[in-house]
Design a protein around this motif. Structure first.
Motif, PDB file in Angstrom:
ATOM      1  N   ALA A  23       0.832  -1.209   0.000  1.00 48.80           N
ATOM      2  CA  ALA A  23       0.000   0.000   0.000  1.00 48.80           C
ATOM      3  C   ALA A  23       0.867   1.260   0.000  1.00 48.80           C
ATOM      4  CB  ALA A  23      -0.940   0.002   1.198  1.00 48.80           C
ATOM      5  N   LEU A  24       1.964   1.237   0.735  1.00 49.75           N
ATOM      6  CA  LEU A  24       2.850   2.405   0.769  1.00 49.75           C
ATOM      7  C   LEU A  24       3.588   2.567  -0.556  1.00 49.75           C
ATOM      8  CD1 LEU A  24       4.266   2.140   4.406  1.00 49.75           C
ATOM      9  CD2 LEU A  24       2.385   3.558   3.544  1.00 49.75           C
ATOM     10  N   TRP A  25       4.010   1.455  -1.138  1.00 44.55           N
ATOM     11  CA  TRP A  25       4.673   1.526  -2.442  1.00 44.55           C
ATOM     12  C   TRP A  25       3.704   1.989  -3.520  1.00 44.55           C
ATOM     13  CZ3 TRP A  25       9.535   2.145  -3.190  1.00 44.55           C
ATOM     14  CH2 TRP A  25      10.445   1.662  -2.252  1.00 44.55           C
ATOM     15  N   LEU A  26       2.427   1.593  -3.417  1.00 45.54           N
ATOM     16  CA  LEU A  26       1.429   2.064  -4.374  1.00 45.54           C
ATOM     17  C   LEU A  26       1.235   3.576  -4.243  1.00 45.54           C
ATOM     18  CD1 LEU A  26      -0.694   1.565  -6.547  1.00 45.54           C
ATOM     19  CD2 LEU A  26      -2.324   1.041  -4.714  1.00 45.54           C
ATOM     20  N   LEU A  27       1.223   4.076  -3.023  1.00 41.55           N
ATOM     21  CA  LEU A  27       1.108   5.516  -2.801  1.00 41.55           C
ATOM     22  C   LEU A  27       2.303   6.251  -3.419  1.00 41.55           C
ATOM     23  CD1 LEU A  27      -0.466   7.843  -1.511  1.00 41.55           C
ATOM     24  CD2 LEU A  27       0.743   7.347   0.632  1.00 41.55           C
ATOM     25  N   LEU A  28       3.491   5.721  -3.214  1.00 37.88           N
ATOM     26  CA  LEU A  28       4.690   6.336  -3.805  1.00 37.88           C
ATOM     27  C   LEU A  28       4.676   6.227  -5.333  1.00 37.88           C
ATOM     28  CD1 LEU A  28       7.447   5.197  -1.287  1.00 37.88           C
ATOM     29  CD2 LEU A  28       6.805   7.563  -1.814  1.00 37.88           C
ATOM     30  N   ALA A  29       4.236   5.089  -5.864  1.00 38.17           N
ATOM     31  CA  ALA A  29       4.174   4.907  -7.319  1.00 38.17           C
ATOM     32  C   ALA A  29       3.170   5.880  -7.936  1.00 38.17           C
ATOM     33  CB  ALA A  29       3.815   3.469  -7.667  1.00 38.17           C
ATOM     34  N   THR A  30       2.053   6.086  -7.260  1.00 38.65           N
ATOM     35  CA  THR A  30       1.049   7.027  -7.747  1.00 38.65           C
ATOM     36  C   THR A  30       1.611   8.448  -7.763  1.00 38.65           C
ATOM     37  OG1 THR A  30      -0.726   5.623  -6.911  1.00 38.65           O
ATOM     38  CG2 THR A  30      -1.291   7.915  -7.362  1.00 38.65           C
ATOM     39  N   TRP A  31       2.303   8.814  -6.689  1.00 43.29           N
ATOM     40  CA  TRP A  31       2.943  10.135  -6.637  1.00 43.29           C
ATOM     41  C   TRP A  31       3.964  10.278  -7.758  1.00 43.29           C
ATOM     42  CZ3 TRP A  31       8.219  10.658  -5.917  1.00 43.29           C
ATOM     43  CH2 TRP A  31       8.682  11.977  -5.909  1.00 43.29           C
ATOM     44  N   TYR A  91       5.271   2.446 -13.829  1.00 44.30           N
ATOM     45  CA  TYR A  91       4.832   2.439 -12.438  1.00 44.30           C
ATOM     46  C   TYR A  91       3.773   1.380 -12.131  1.00 44.30           C
ATOM     47  CZ  TYR A  91       7.664   6.575 -12.088  1.00 44.30           C
ATOM     48  OH  TYR A  91       8.733   7.437 -12.106  1.00 44.30           O
ATOM     49  N   GLY A  92       3.586   0.441 -13.053  1.00 45.20           N
ATOM     50  CA  GLY A  92       2.728  -0.715 -12.778  1.00 45.20           C
ATOM     51  C   GLY A  92       1.239  -0.479 -12.921  1.00 45.20           C
ATOM     52  N   PHE A  93       0.820   0.564 -13.612  1.00 43.52           N
ATOM     53  CA  PHE A  93      -0.601   0.839 -13.773  1.00 43.52           C
ATOM     54  C   PHE A  93      -1.160   0.298 -15.085  1.00 43.52           C
ATOM     55  CE2 PHE A  93       0.833   4.271 -10.913  1.00 43.52           C
ATOM     56  CZ  PHE A  93       0.091   3.895  -9.810  1.00 43.52           C
ATOM     57  N   ARG A  94      -0.316  -0.156 -15.965  1.00 44.66           N
ATOM     58  CA  ARG A  94      -0.778  -0.705 -17.245  1.00 44.66           C
ATOM     59  C   ARG A  94      -0.770  -2.229 -17.199  1.00 44.66           C
ATOM     60  NH1 ARG A  94      -2.589   1.304 -21.650  1.00 44.66           N
ATOM     61  NH2 ARG A  94      -2.314   0.276 -23.613  1.00 44.66           N
ATOM     62  N   SER A 100      10.097  -5.499  -7.507  1.00 42.14           N
ATOM     63  CA  SER A 100      11.431  -4.907  -7.345  1.00 42.14           C
ATOM     64  C   SER A 100      11.707  -3.874  -8.440  1.00 42.14           C
ATOM     65  CB  SER A 100      12.510  -5.993  -7.347  1.00 42.14           C
ATOM     66  OG  SER A 100      12.562  -6.648  -8.599  1.00 42.14           O
ATOM     67  N   LEU A 101      11.186  -4.102  -9.657  1.00 47.03           N
ATOM     68  CA  LEU A 101      11.352  -3.115 -10.730  1.00 47.03           C
ATOM     69  C   LEU A 101      10.548  -1.856 -10.434  1.00 47.03           C
ATOM     70  CD1 LEU A 101      11.137  -5.393 -13.897  1.00 47.03           C
ATOM     71  CD2 LEU A 101      13.173  -4.347 -12.919  1.00 47.03           C
ATOM     72  N   LEU A 102       9.357  -2.034  -9.885  1.00 45.71           N
ATOM     73  CA  LEU A 102       8.529  -0.894  -9.528  1.00 45.71           C
ATOM     74  C   LEU A 102       9.199  -0.066  -8.437  1.00 45.71           C
ATOM     75  CD1 LEU A 102       5.046  -0.434  -9.926  1.00 45.71           C
ATOM     76  CD2 LEU A 102       5.607  -0.232  -7.525  1.00 45.71           C
ATOM     77  N   ARG A 103       9.715  -0.725  -7.423  1.00 47.46           N
ATOM     78  CA  ARG A 103      10.394  -0.003  -6.338  1.00 47.46           C
ATOM     79  C   ARG A 103      11.625   0.725  -6.877  1.00 47.46           C
ATOM     80  NH1 ARG A 103       9.165  -4.933  -3.720  1.00 47.46           N
ATOM     81  NH2 ARG A 103      11.329  -5.579  -3.919  1.00 47.46           N
ATOM     82  N   ALA A 104      12.353   0.084  -7.777  1.00 51.50           N
ATOM     83  CA  ALA A 104      13.534   0.727  -8.372  1.00 51.50           C
ATOM     84  C   ALA A 104      13.131   1.959  -9.182  1.00 51.50           C
ATOM     85  CB  ALA A 104      14.284  -0.269  -9.251  1.00 51.50           C
ATOM     86  N   ALA A 105      12.020   1.863  -9.926  1.00 48.96           N
ATOM     87  CA  ALA A 105      11.555   2.999 -10.725  1.00 48.96           C
ATOM     88  C   ALA A 105      11.183   4.167  -9.817  1.00 48.96           C
ATOM     89  CB  ALA A 105      10.359   2.592 -11.591  1.00 48.96           C
ATOM     90  N   PHE A 109      13.148   7.742  -9.829  1.00 46.22           N
ATOM     91  CA  PHE A 109      12.460   9.011 -10.077  1.00 46.22           C
ATOM     92  C   PHE A 109      12.619   9.942  -8.890  1.00 46.22           C
ATOM     93  CE2 PHE A 109       8.880  11.900  -9.741  1.00 46.22           C
ATOM     94  CZ  PHE A 109       9.121  12.643 -10.895  1.00 46.22           C
ATOM     95  N   TYR A 110      12.537   9.414  -7.684  1.00 48.91           N
ATOM     96  CA  TYR A 110      12.710  10.258  -6.503  1.00 48.91           C
ATOM     97  C   TYR A 110      14.081  10.946  -6.552  1.00 48.91           C
ATOM     98  CZ  TYR A 110      13.316  12.103  -1.900  1.00 48.91           C
ATOM     99  OH  TYR A 110      13.568  12.975  -0.874  1.00 48.91           O
ATOM    100  N   ALA A 111      15.107  10.205  -6.929  1.00 42.60           N
ATOM    101  CA  ALA A 111      16.461  10.784  -7.004  1.00 42.60           C
ATOM    102  C   ALA A 111      16.505  11.932  -8.001  1.00 42.60           C
ATOM    103  CB  ALA A 111      17.471   9.705  -7.370  1.00 42.60           C
ATOM    104  N   ILE A 112      15.849  11.761  -9.138  1.00 41.03           N
ATOM    105  CA  ILE A 112      15.806  12.830 -10.157  1.00 41.03           C
ATOM    106  C   ILE A 112      15.012  14.024  -9.637  1.00 41.03           C
ATOM    107  CG2 ILE A 112      14.864  13.427 -12.429  1.00 41.03           C
ATOM    108  CD1 ILE A 112      15.467  10.460 -13.205  1.00 41.03           C
ATOM    109  N   TRP A 113      13.839  13.741  -9.078  1.00 36.36           N
ATOM    110  CA  TRP A 113      12.949  14.804  -8.587  1.00 36.36           C
ATOM    111  C   TRP A 113      13.593  15.587  -7.454  1.00 36.36           C
ATOM    112  CZ3 TRP A 113      10.494  15.220  -3.757  1.00 36.36           C
ATOM    113  CH2 TRP A 113       9.514  16.207  -3.673  1.00 36.36           C
ATOM    114  N   SER A 114      14.234  14.909  -6.542  1.00 33.54           N
ATOM    115  CA  SER A 114      14.808  15.598  -5.374  1.00 33.54           C
ATOM    116  C   SER A 114      16.044  16.408  -5.760  1.00 33.54           C
ATOM    117  CB  SER A 114      15.144  14.609  -4.270  1.00 33.54           C
ATOM    118  OG  SER A 114      16.131  13.697  -4.685  1.00 33.54           O
TER     119      SER A 114
END
Length: 116
Positions: A23-31, A91-94, A100-105, A109-114
């Motif tokens: 659920a937390l990873w889904l929240l992060l993936a959605t963001w 991000y796993g919505f399609r 593990s690939l989703l978490r890596a993505a 992205f967080y690294a780029i965004w931050s």
């Protein structure tokens, strides 16, 4: 503090949810999906402005200008749909993706965004 803000604050400190906290990873993936969509749209809009300025600068006749603009619009629409589909997949919505690939993505992205 809302859950997403807390997750992003934790990520800033290098703390990520456990691998089984779906659920937390889904929240992060959605963001990540929504934020990357916005960044993609903003970049595409700037490119569109430049393309239209260049087209206007060519001082074409109405028929030529209209034909080139319509072709550019068709290309723009195809490109936007492709970008959207790629992000949905990333991000796993399609389709279902390996977690593990989703978490890596999300982390990438967080690294780029931050850094922006």
């Amino acid at each position: 503090m809302d859950p997403l803000t807390q997750l992003l604050d934790d990520a800033e400190r290098g703390r990520w949810p456990a691998a089984d906290e779906d659920a937390l990873w889904l929240l992060l993936a959605t963001w990540a999906f929504q934020t990357e969509c916005l960044m993609t749209d903003e970049a595409e809009n700037v490119a569109w402005e430049h393309q239209m300025r260049d087209l206007i600068g060519r001082e074409l006749r109405y028929a030529e200008y209209t034909a080139e603009r319509v072709a550019a619009l068709k290309y723009r629409l195809r490109s936007r749909k492709l970008a959207q589909r790629n992000l949905q997949y990333k991000y796993g919505f399609r389709e279902s993706r390996d977690r593990s690939l989703l978490r890596a993505a999300v982390r990438e992205f967080y690294a780029i965004w931050s850094a922006v």
